[in-house]
Design a protein around this motif. Sequence first.
Motif, PDB file in Angstrom:
ATOM      1  N   LEU A 197       0.823  -1.174   0.023  1.00 39.74           N
ATOM      2  CA  LEU A 197       0.050   0.118  -0.175  1.00 39.74           C
ATOM      3  C   LEU A 197       0.846   1.385  -0.092  1.00 39.74           C
ATOM      4  N   SER A 198       0.204   2.292  -0.793  1.00 37.74           N
ATOM      5  CA  SER A 198       0.935   3.538  -0.727  1.00 37.74           C
ATOM      6  C   SER A 198       1.079   4.122   0.919  1.00 37.74           C
ATOM      7  N   PRO A 199       1.950   5.243   1.161  1.00 36.47           N
ATOM      8  CA  PRO A 199       2.007   5.808   2.344  1.00 36.47           C
ATOM      9  C   PRO A 199       0.407   6.520   2.680  1.00 36.47           C
ATOM     10  N   SER A 200      -0.040   6.955   1.504  1.00 36.31           N
ATOM     11  CA  SER A 200      -1.324   7.731   1.642  1.00 36.31           C
ATOM     12  C   SER A 200      -2.603   6.611   1.866  1.00 36.31           C
ATOM     13  N   ALA A 201      -2.562   5.736   1.096  1.00 38.36           N
ATOM     14  CA  ALA A 201      -3.700   4.545   1.085  1.00 38.36           C
ATOM     15  C   ALA A 201      -3.519   4.079   2.468  1.00 38.36           C
ATOM     16  N   PHE A 202      -2.232   3.596   2.845  1.00 36.04           N
ATOM     17  CA  PHE A 202      -2.149   2.935   4.166  1.00 36.04           C
ATOM     18  C   PHE A 202      -2.626   3.767   5.347  1.00 36.04           C
ATOM     19  N   GLY A 203      -2.454   5.276   5.227  1.00 37.81           N
ATOM     20  CA  GLY A 203      -3.012   6.274   6.038  1.00 37.81           C
ATOM     21  C   GLY A 203      -4.579   6.147   6.404  1.00 37.81           C
ATOM     22  N   PHE A 221       1.924   5.765  11.945  1.00 40.21           N
ATOM     23  CA  PHE A 221       3.258   6.367  11.900  1.00 40.21           C
ATOM     24  C   PHE A 221       4.183   5.192  11.924  1.00 40.21           C
ATOM     25  N   GLN A 222       4.064   4.177  12.050  1.00 38.84           N
ATOM     26  CA  GLN A 222       4.924   2.926  11.738  1.00 38.84           C
ATOM     27  C   GLN A 222       5.265   2.802  10.319  1.00 38.84           C
ATOM     28  N   ASN A 223       4.411   3.256   9.372  1.00 37.95           N
ATOM     29  CA  ASN A 223       4.843   3.554   8.015  1.00 37.95           C
ATOM     30  C   ASN A 223       5.197   4.870   7.490  1.00 37.95           C
ATOM     31  N   GLY A 224       5.437   5.740   8.615  1.00 39.77           N
ATOM     32  CA  GLY A 224       6.225   7.021   8.131  1.00 39.77           C
ATOM     33  C   GLY A 224       5.280   8.259   8.303  1.00 39.77           C
ATOM     34  N   ASP A 225       5.875   9.252   8.284  1.00 44.99           N
ATOM     35  CA  ASP A 225       5.067  10.498   8.678  1.00 44.99           C
ATOM     36  C   ASP A 225       3.809  10.963   7.794  1.00 44.99           C
ATOM     37  N   LEU A 226       3.849  10.598   6.455  1.00 44.00           N
ATOM     38  CA  LEU A 226       2.711  10.874   5.417  1.00 44.00           C
ATOM     39  C   LEU A 226       1.746   9.961   6.055  1.00 44.00           C
ATOM     40  N   SER A 227       2.004   8.923   6.278  1.00 44.31           N
ATOM     41  CA  SER A 227       0.737   7.901   6.463  1.00 44.31           C
ATOM     42  C   SER A 227       0.236   8.461   7.906  1.00 44.31           C
ATOM     43  N   GLY A 228       0.974   8.628   8.891  1.00 45.58           N
ATOM     44  CA  GLY A 228       0.630   9.267  10.197  1.00 45.58           C
ATOM     45  C   GLY A 228      -0.340  10.505   9.981  1.00 45.58           C
ATOM     46  N   GLU A 229      -0.010  11.387   9.127  1.00 52.18           N
ATOM     47  CA  GLU A 229      -0.690  12.608   8.993  1.00 52.18           C
ATOM     48  C   GLU A 229      -1.935  12.309   8.120  1.00 52.18           C
ATOM     49  N   VAL A 230      -2.043  11.583   7.141  1.00 50.71           N
ATOM     50  CA  VAL A 230      -3.122  11.451   6.414  1.00 50.71           C
ATOM     51  C   VAL A 230      -4.125  10.527   7.411  1.00 50.71           C
TER      52      VAL A 230
END
Length: 350
Positions: A197-203, A221-230
């Motif tokens: 999954l992309s960071p956005s999709a995972f978020g 946030f385990q998948n990065g800042d972008l996932s956490g923010e979305v």
Amino acid sequence: MKLSSKAGPGVSTLGRVTSDWKTQGLSILPGLLLTTLIAGVALGLDRLSDLHTLNPLLIAVLLGMGWRQWGVVPATYRPGIKFAMKRVLRLAVILLGLRLSLTEVLAVGPWGLGLVTIATLSTFYLTCWLGRWLGVNPRLAQLIAAGTSICGASAVVATNPVIEGSEEDMTYAIATITGFGTLAMLTYPLVGTLLQLSPSAFGIWCGASVHEVAQVIATAFQNGDLSGEVATVTKLSRVLLIVPIILSLGWQTPRPRQAKQSARPLPIPWFVLFFCLLVGVNSLGLVAAPIKAVVLSGNQVLLCMSLVAMGLETNVANLTQLGLKPLYLAGLSWLFLATISLSMVLLGSL
């Protein structure tokens, strides 16, 4: 003499208010110190090791749960732990607004908002129907439905007075939902990696289906800042759905005649408004980069504290005492929400 007699009560009232504030401050101090200490350990473990798959937020939850299961949490610590789990968490979520801009918020788009609405409402009403099919107490089923579909334990606590459920029902619902929400924190990153999954999709998936706000943050946030923010934006839009659902439950729940004269207060998540305000402030560039960096660094500590508190409030032993039917219901509800939201995320990625 008259002046003295008028001043006396005022001084006395001011003294009582000051004393109350001091008493409340002292009562939460032990719990706050404990959560701060364990949060520091979680952050230290993250920096001293290569456990990048175990985000410090997740480490904080696990340390809190471990302390609760194998240690002793005196009653004097409970006020501070509850303060960290509720007030500190809300402050931390508000400050996350400095991570986001309106451009990022709009990136979730109509599709993301539609996904959240469909997944939340379908899960809520399906859970209520499954509860009747399994023979679960209707009020307990409604609490599990609200907690799973909206925002975990806070939704349970907000819903319970409306449907007039028992303390036992509320405790059962919180225990099951916390357990499956914790399981989501451990399994979602694995599924996200497997499906690439992309960071956005995972978020979006995390925000649309993980139970608690804190659990969403710890998972995404385990998948990065972008996932956490979305995920944060998606989750907060989902939290707002508590208003129509609670109104619906209030209309459906029979009320005794004597209760009709008193209106039920509507629980409005005011911290969401402050979060949106900070997003707007950040979008306008009103906060200098060095100041924002310091605030966000301190906010990591606040997030860890609130997640430690959640771990300290989780009693794994309770899950074995609930009976199988409420566990089946909570598990099926969680699986349905995870599946339908993931399916919609994958469909939207095509």
